[in-house]
Design an enzyme around this catalytic site. Structure first.
Site, PDB file in Angstrom:
ATOM      1  NE  ARG A   1      -6.343   1.146  11.977  1.00 13.81           N
ATOM      2  CZ  ARG A   1      -5.157   0.943  11.424  1.00 13.81           C
ATOM      3  NH1 ARG A   1      -4.224   1.884  11.504  1.00 13.81           N
ATOM      4  NH2 ARG A   1      -4.873  -0.180  10.807  1.00 13.81           N
TER       5      ARG A   1
ATOM      6  CG  MET B   1       8.521  24.020  -1.187  1.00 12.51           C
ATOM      7  SD  MET B   1       7.352  25.005  -2.112  1.00 12.51           S
ATOM      8  CE  MET B   1       6.478  25.847  -0.815  1.00 12.51           C
TER       9      MET B   1
ATOM     10  CE1 TYR C   1      13.158  32.239   2.433  1.00 11.42           C
ATOM     11  CE2 TYR C   1      12.828  29.857   2.385  1.00 11.42           C
ATOM     12  CZ  TYR C   1      12.783  31.088   1.754  1.00 11.42           C
ATOM     13  OH  TYR C   1      12.360  31.168   0.460  1.00 11.42           O
TER      14      TYR C   1
ATOM     15  CE  LYS D   1      -0.482  -0.285   4.985  1.00 13.69           C
ATOM     16  NZ  LYS D   1      -1.149   0.367   6.077  1.00 13.69           N
TER      17      LYS D   1
HETATM   18  C1  LIG Z   1      -3.741  -4.393   8.314  1.00 18.96           C
HETATM   19  C2  LIG Z   1      -2.257  -4.259   8.122  1.00 18.96           C
HETATM   20  N1  LIG Z   1      -1.514  -5.374   8.072  1.00 18.96           N
HETATM   21  C3  LIG Z   1      -0.184  -5.321   7.889  1.00 18.96           C
HETATM   22  C4  LIG Z   1       0.469  -4.105   7.763  1.00 18.96           C
HETATM   23  C5  LIG Z   1       1.963  -4.101   7.573  1.00 18.96           C
HETATM   24  O1  LIG Z   1       2.600  -3.543   8.691  1.00 18.96           O
HETATM   25  P1  LIG Z   1       4.194  -3.493   8.783  1.00 18.96           P
HETATM   26  O2  LIG Z   1       4.620  -2.490   7.768  1.00 18.96           O
HETATM   27  O3  LIG Z   1       4.435  -3.037  10.166  1.00 18.96           O
HETATM   28  O4  LIG Z   1       4.708  -4.843   8.486  1.00 18.96           O
HETATM   29  C6  LIG Z   1      -0.263  -2.929   7.820  1.00 18.96           C
HETATM   30  C7  LIG Z   1       0.418  -1.642   7.711  1.00 18.96           C
HETATM   31  O5  LIG Z   1       0.124  -0.661   8.309  1.00 18.96           O
HETATM   32  C8  LIG Z   1      -1.678  -3.008   7.996  1.00 18.96           C
HETATM   33  O6  LIG Z   1      -2.431  -1.910   8.054  1.00 18.96           O
END
Ligand SMILES: Cc1ncc(COP(=O)(O)O)c(C=O)c1O
Length: 374
Positions: A130, A305, A257, A34
């Protein structure tokens, strides 16, 4: 420029696989890609890991999953979070596996299942509070899921709140809740073949939390959730730039700055073209170190920046520093002055954040160059 070493990524995946294989029943390993693979480029990372290094991928958004499918990734893709009612149909149509994390999704699932069989994972809230179906709501959700035609619950999952804490006691609290949830599933005749809970930290330190599959994120990218657990992991990203300009400033002159830093002696200042718009946090002003000619030099004055300024007085005197010299902000460098490494964990500590934010904060305008496609 961020150089992404796909060879190092593959080696990390292989090392992690080997560590996971130490237990009696090696779990499957899904790579969490992700947020553009934590800033490393999701498509390139996924493609680099399709040689059997991992068994599937996890994304947060349906859009991220679609991008993988469009790039030709055929492995299972689990959509971890933003699963709205509309997104559900789209996910299934694209061959992505939705996570049912809220009772409100069950009704939407019924509509999608009318078009054909659907496999889902069910997320249970065991203490992170969550996302995930709470244990109180679970019996009703299970009853409704059981009644749905064409839906198979292929997985049941949860997520730890603090697997990277020194004291993993709360993980045990969550694991006990997870066991209760699985017993409820069994009582409803549901026995998903994939039980999973562990992120990197839990996978590395809690063998009993690995179950059938681990969701490996940060460790794949070479950052350890805590020191000395997986010392062999290699940083995958190397962030480098070049000296854009050099000047001498007299003792007492301000730099940058707000004039927040003043030269304590006659100093040589190198200007580098990276700033907070690139993800080089302003909090690093007069805090961070970078590598020049193989040695550390301090960022002085406020990071702006697009630019930052570095005190290279000593390096310039001993080794010479020129416009165009490589400057490394993350990763390693060797040169006439030695060999140095800056890890994302170090930057995180200086900023007061975590390595995840350092890596994902790197903005789109920093070109990613992937090496080691092999
Ligand atoms: C549901 C879930 N599983 C696994 C992970 C992977 O976590 P990590 O990067 O600590 O291995 C995440 C990352 O935030 C997550 O949200």
């Amino acid at each position: 420029m961020a150089e992404i070493d796909l060879g190092a990524l593959r080696r990390n995946a292989q090392s992690l696989r080997a560590m996971m294989a130490e237990g009696p029943r090696p779990p499957q390993m899904f790579a969490v890609v992700k947020a553009d693979a934590y800033g490393h480029g999701a498509v390139e990372v996924a493609r680099a890991l399709t040689g059997g290094e991992v068994d599937g991928f996890c994304v947060a958004l349906v859009e991220e999953g679609i991008a993988l499918r469009e790039a030709g990734v055929r492995e299972p893709v689990l959509v971890l979070s933003s699963m709205s009612r509309d997104a559900l149909g789209e996910a299934v149509a694209r061959g992505l596996t939705p996570v049912i994390h809220d009772p409100s999704l069950v009704e939407a699932l019924a509509a999608v299942a009318q078009r054909g069989p659907v496999g889902v994972h069910l997320k249970v809230d065991t203490g992170l509070h969550r996302m995930g179906v709470t244990l109180d709501a679970l019996p009703e959700v299970l009853k409704r899921l059981q009644a749905l035609r064409g839906v198979s619950v292929e997985g049941v999952m949860t997520h730890f709140a603090n697997a990277d804490d020194d004291d993993p006691a709360y993980c045990d609290v969550q694991l006990a809740q997870f066991a209760r949830a699985r017993a409820m599933l069994a009582a409803h005749g549901l026995s998903p073949k994939m039980v999973h809970a562990a992120n990197s930290a839990a996978a590395l330190r809690l063998e009993h939390a690995r179950f059938d599959m681990v969701r490996m994120g940060i460790a794949l990218y070479g950052a350890t959730p805590f020191p000395n657990t997986a010392p062999g992991l290699l940083p995958v990203m190397r962030l480098r730039t070049e000296v854009l300009a050099l000047r001498e400033v007299a003792s007492g002159e301000p730099v940058g700055y707000g004039g927040r830093w003043r030269a304590g002696r006659r100093s040589v200042i190198a200007t580098i073209p990276i700033g907070y718009a690139d993800g080089f946090f302003r909090r690093l002003s007069s805090e961070a170190e970078v590598l020049v000619r193989g040695a550390r030099a301090r960022v002085v004055g406020n990071v702006s920046m697009d630019l930052a300024t570095v005190d290279v007085t000593e390096l310039a005197r001993v080794h010479g520093v020129s416009v165009g010299d490589e400057v490394v902000l993350l990763g390693n460098q060797s040169g006439p002055a030695g060999f140095g490494v800056i890890r994302s964990e170090e930057i995180a500590e200086r900023v007061g954040t975590i390595a995840y934010e350092v890596l994902t904060a790197l903005s789109r305008r920093v070109p990613r160059v992937h090496r080691g496609h092999g």
